[in-house]
Design a protein around this motif. Structure first.
Motif, short mmCIF file in Angstrom:
data_model
loop_
_atom_site.label_atom_id
_atom_site.label_comp_id
_atom_site.label_asym_id
_atom_site.label_seq_id
_atom_site.Cartn_x
_atom_site.Cartn_y
_atom_site.Cartn_z
N ILE B 505 -7.62 1.82 2.16
CA ILE B 505 -8.84 0.90 1.83
C ILE B 505 -9.48 0.72 2.89
O ILE B 505 -10.69 0.47 3.04
CB ILE B 505 -8.13 -0.30 1.40
CG1 ILE B 505 -7.17 -0.25 0.08
CG2 ILE B 505 -8.95 -1.39 1.09
CD1 ILE B 505 -6.41 -1.42 -0.56
N GLU B 513 -3.76 0.77 -0.12
CA GLU B 513 -3.54 0.46 -1.61
C GLU B 513 -2.31 0.43 -2.15
O GLU B 513 -1.59 -0.53 -2.59
CB GLU B 513 -4.46 1.39 -2.33
CG GLU B 513 -4.25 1.16 -3.78
CD GLU B 513 -3.63 2.54 -4.53
OE1 GLU B 513 -4.10 3.45 -4.19
OE2 GLU B 513 -2.94 2.28 -5.13
N ARG B 529 -2.09 -8.77 -0.08
CA ARG B 529 -2.82 -7.98 0.75
C ARG B 529 -1.99 -7.91 2.05
O ARG B 529 -1.73 -8.97 2.66
CB ARG B 529 -4.33 -8.15 1.12
CG ARG B 529 -5.06 -8.22 -0.28
CD ARG B 529 -6.61 -8.46 -0.06
NE ARG B 529 -6.98 -7.65 1.06
CZ ARG B 529 -8.48 -7.78 1.58
NH1 ARG B 529 -9.05 -9.05 0.91
NH2 ARG B 529 -8.73 -7.10 2.50
#
Ligand code: SF4
Lengths: 317, 676
Positions: B505, B513, B529
């Motif tokens: 990403i 990801e 995240r």
């Protein structure tokens, strides 16, 4: 009545099937598939909400049983099979839970009596069964082998595995195709660990129910409630090792002071009410099966559960 | 003396002839698995001679199929052999047998075949097998010889006489095949699954006496495909048959197959269970402590040759518990030496990390950190119940044996409490730690597709997940990417799982990801995240085991680092322990991160924030420890003067003085883009 959901969960409770009807190789008049919930009990979309089941507990040696229940039932308690039948026809529970209390006597040796008792109960009731075996590691191996074999094909729920002793129960479940209750002492980490141990020796997750251990209402029930809640949260957040259906039983409800000291003419009502409130709280905490011993607790539970889960649809597979 | 290889050839030839001569119907009763071995291999139910021939062809002339079809045909023709022979066992007996295997009342299966030289020899072997909880099957002359010796045979004695000839040993194989299908989820017609199940799960051995003919040798030899060791009592040469003596044959066989009589209770005067792992022992509750900055301490696990390790041996070098007053601090060296045929040197660090959990399992023992940073306490309560320092060793040794039964055969533990001896052993240990770190030095994150996770610390930080990459070792410093890989190899369902990187990403912040997906799941939805190379944006969570903490200092536009060993105040205004209390527990705290010492030297450290030049302060001891490697890294890119621009406590421990210092040395962080 369902509450709006407050959370976006990403997990789902696994399913487990208890009982086997004729179409599935058993002789039960019905079978249940539990689990599949995607939210807390009585919260969120109705489609995933399973109606909790009521199990009526009986035993094969009333010498080790609540005297209140023994008095209420009278002679029936001396005929285990008859007792099971009476429970079904007069009080209409969803499941019968047979405790082999005879195995708890010192120097128990009558292993050949176990298959007799089990098949007697299987004949006298068409409901799915829970069978509780011994309490002593030195006879577990033989007792569970007999339980498993005698109920082969009926997909019973065998109890109760604990961290220190689960092999025999697991073996019986695997050899004879049954489900098992995995009990841990009010501790989410231990509950998870036991499930992992069971998985490692080969018990599939769709055969396990979690019993988080339940104290009586007013006598520590709040700890059980909170642990059940945490187990359910973890499962709904995606923890596969805890995503099982829960079962709850609080036999201590019949031994507490309030029940013991109730006026003679109040004893049955107090006992049944206490069992009812404990069990119903467990339902709200997320239990899919709740177990009671006093027959009068069953109608109370039924009507309370009906008020939240008006449909019984979907529970019979 | 028979030559095994030559016999296999001619044996298979004559089996082939037997199959070609088969006629009529064949099949067993009381089973849902037809001819079980053939059914498992082909998925087909053999009902007559033609079916048998086609199955034999389809399996590439498999000797098991030949023996099974032949035996079934003989049984169909002549009926079952008379007692005591059992012949083919019905499914119901198999369920009971499988039950005992899962239940643990049987540890494994043995087949004994051939013609023993005398009754005593075979009686001794069978008794030993009984004592070791093996279920033994007999085929051939061995049954008669045994009967002559007065040993009782029958299922209830765990000695099952299958038949009068060694070929009847095929029932041993049909049992394994049925157990695989009943309990192991192996579907009929999937020979690969069957073989891997048999190899990994079936705890079986075979013992052969002399006198087998060629067909029988071909049959017995085929068992090795199922991972079953063949132990020969003489009379054969060649092939993969191991020659053994009557005295050692049972032990050899069980060792080779990794069948172990298990340790269950741990003989120490305190409780021992994962339930105690979360508890801590406060200063007031402690009787004695080791390490934690007060005394030198370390732990080290090494693999040794079997001859050098005595299982269960615990040695204490230096003072024991009664030699020191309550409240003391002793030095400690925990040296765990292990042996096992499957044990590899690469596994050392992974197993070493388990010492942490094991010591915490003790009701009155407590452990934090790793390597030469360990900190151990014993509680007053435990000591009053009779717990000694040596019991830490007993606990560790027993737990290793229980948790790694297939890997370890023997574990011995040495506990050094003598200061001088700890210090000299420590140097040795540090050398080992360095070698381990060296092994992974040249691997880059871009070279691999898989990272590894670690969730060992979820016992006390329930939503914490470490992601371990070649360039970012675990924050506890004890697990590298290679260790994660190894740990996954040792226990595929354990705390270290492979994490596919997935799409990149953001290469600068180190966001992937696949990592996000994994972390979300493993943190039970708490962390969405995780940026591996950033401290400001979605940093990795911290459990509490970190070797160091990196902290953003807003005034300086840079970061400081503090180590577990550093006890004083830092320019952040907090000590290590205050900081640790703020960021631990599995939370994501932007601006703070738990890191290992080695990660500081990585190009990925602070990559998102502009790299190592953001560093403004670290304890002198750490600076010294890293100096050689840090200077090299800096001079490789022509920045060696940066080294002296990092302040330490001799320069200052206050933020004001630090600002002055940074201005004076023209610290690069001052000119970098603002962090907030
Ligand atoms: S700190 Fe991380 S890597 Fe180290 S043991 Fe704990 S979870 Fe595993």
């Amino acid at each position: 009545m369902t509450l709006q959901t407050q959370n976006i969960w990403n997990g789902r409770i696994g399913t487990v099937t208890i009982g086997a009807d004729r179409a599935h190789g058993g002789t039960r008049t019905l079978q249940y598939t539990l689990g599949g919930e995607q939210d807390l009990a009585a919260v969120g979309p109705g489609a995933t909400q399973q109606r909790p089941l009521i199990a009526a507990e009986i035993c094969d040696d009333p010498g080790i049983w609540s005297p209140i229940v023994n008095t209420f039932m009278g002679d029936t308690v001396n005929d285990t099979a008859g007792w099971a039948g009476t429970m079904e026809s007069e009080y209409h529970p969803d499941i019968v839970r047979l405790h082999l209390t005879s195995t708890r006597k010192r120097n128990f040796k009558d292993f050949s009596g176990i298959p007799e008792t089990v098949s007697g109960v299987l004949k006298s009731t068409g409901l799915p069964l829970i069978i509780e075996g011994s309490n002593d590691p030195s006879i577990d191996s033989e007792v569970y082998q007999k339980c498993g074999e005698a109920s082969s094909g009926e997909r019973v729920l065998l109890g109760t595995a604990e961290a220190g002793r689960y092999r025999s129960i697991a073996a019986a479940a695997m050899a004879y195709n049954h489900c098992i209750i995995a009990q841990s002492p009010i501790d989410i980490n231990l509950a998870k660990q036991l499930n992992i141990l069971l998985k490692e020796i080969g018990v599939p997750y769709d055969r396990i129910l979690i019993d988080p251990y339940t104290g009586a209402l007013g006598y520590g029930f709040e700890y059980s409630y909170s642990v059940m809640e945490r187990i359910r949260y973890a499962a709904l957040k995606g923890d596969q090792d805890l995503a099982m259906t829960m079962i709850s039983a609080a036999p201590d409800s019949l031994n507490i002071r309030e029940v013991r000291e109730a006026r003679d003419d109040e004893t049955d009502r107090t006992a049944a009410t206490w069992e009812f409130y404990t069990a119903f709280s467990a339902v709200i905490a997320g239990a899919s099966i709740v177990c009671v011993r006093h027959p009068l607790a069953i109608p109370l539970l039924k009507s309370a559960i009906d008020s939240i889960w008006p449909h019984s649809a979907g529970r019979e597979a | 003396m028979k030559n095994v290889e030559a016999s296999i050839k001619s044996g298979n030839e004559s089996l082939k002839t037997k199959i070609s001569e088969l006629a009529g119907d064949l099949g067993y009763e009381e089973t849902a698995y037809h001819l079980p071995v053939t059914y498992a291999l082909t998925g087909n139910a053999v009902k007559n001679a033609d079916d048998a021939r086609s199955a034999y062809q389809r399996t590439g002339e498999n000797p098991f199929v030949a023996c099974e079809c032949y035996t079934a045909s003989v049984t169909a023709e002549n009926g079952k052999e008379p007692a005591p022979f059992t012949g083919f066992l019905p499914d119901a007996d198999l369920r009971k047998m499988g039950y005992s295997l899962v239940d643990g009342s049987i540890l494994g299966l043995a087949l004994v075949a051939g013609s023993p030289p005398g009754a005593d020899v075979v009686a001794g072997i069978c008794r030993e097998l009984q004592e070791k909880y093996m279920l033994t099957f007999l085929a051939g002359d061995v049954v008669g010889t045994l009967a002559g010796s007065g040993v009782k045979v029958g299922a209830e004695y765990r000695l099952v006489p299958l038949g009068s000839t060694p070929l009847r040993g095929i029932h041993f194989v049909d049992i394994i095949a049925r157990v695989a299908m009943m309990f192991g989820g192996v579907s009929p017609g999937d020979p690969d699954r069957l073989i891997s199940y048999a190899r990994e799960r079936a705890k079986a051995i075979v013992i052969v006496f002399p006198g087998l003919n060629d067909e029988e040798i071909a049959f017995i030899d085929a068992l090795s495909i199922l991972g079953i060791p063949i132990l020969s009592m003489g009379g054969y040469e060649g092939g993969n048959w191991h020659l053994a003596t009557p005295e050692n044959v049972v032990r050899e066989g069980m060792d080779q197959k990794g069948i172990k009589v298990t340790v269950t209770a741990i003989p120490i005067p305190m409780g021992c269970s994962p339930a105690f792992e979360g508890k801590s022992i406060r200063k007031e509750e402690m009787h004695v402590e080791f390490g934690g900055g007060r005394t030198p301490a370390f732990e080290l696990l090494r693999v040794r040759p079997a001859a050098d390790v005595t299982d269960g041996k615990i040695t204490v070098i230096g003072p024991e518990i009664e030699d020191v007053p309550q409240g003391s601090a002793l030095p400690l060296g925990i040296i765990v030496e292990v042996a096992g045929s499957a044990m590899k040197k690469e596994y050392e660090p992974v197993l070493e990390r388990r010492i942490h959990n094991f010591v915490n399992y003790g009701e009155g023992s407590w452990h934090v950190a790793q390597r030469d940073l360990v900190w151990v306490r014993l509680s007053k309560e435990a000591v009053s119940k009779g717990v000694h320092i040596r019991h830490i060793g007993t606990l560790i040794a027993a737990k290793f044996r229980i948790d790694f039964p297939n890997l370890l055969d023997a574990v011995q533990v040495t506990l050094i409490t003598d200061e001088q001896k700890v210090k000299s052993a420590l140097l040795e240990a540090q050398k080992v730690y360095r070698e381990r770190d060296q092994r992974i030095k040249d691997l880059r994150d871009t070279d691999v597709d898989l990272f590894y996770s670690c969730t060992l610390c979820q016992t006390f930080a329930p939503n914490h997940v470490c992601i371990i990459t070649p360039e970012r070792p675990a924050l506890c410093g004890a697990i590298t990417w290679l260790d994660g890989k190894t740990a996954f190899e040792i226990s595929p369902s354990g705390a270290n799982q492979p994490v596919p990187k997935g799409e990149v990403i953001d290469a600068t912040t180190g966001e992937f990801e696949g990592v996000n997906r994994f972390v979300k799941k493993a943190s039970h939805g708490e962390v969405e995240r995780c940026c591996l190379y950033s401290i400001m944006e979605n940093p990795m969570t911290a459990c509490g085991c970190f070797e160091c903490i990196a902290v953003m200092l807003p005034e300086t536009n840079g970061f400081m680092i503090v180590t577990r060993e550093f006890k004083g105040l830092t320019p952040s205004g907090m000590t290590f322990s205050t900081l640790a209390g703020t960021i631990g527990g599995g939370a994501q705290t932007p601006g703070f991160a738990g890191v290992s010492k080695n990660f500081i030297l990585s190009d990925r450290f602070l990559q998102a924030e502009g790299g190592i030049e953001r560093l403004v302060w670290m304890p002198g001891q750490l600076k010294e420890e890293l100096s050689e490697r840090l200077l090299k890294k800096l001079s490789d890119s022509g920045r060696q003067e940066f080294f002296d621009r990092i302040a330490d406590e001799t320069v200052t421990t206050t933020i004001e003085d630090l600002m002055d210092f940074l201005a004076k040395v023209h610290h690069p962080a001052l000119d970098m883009p603002a962090l907030i």
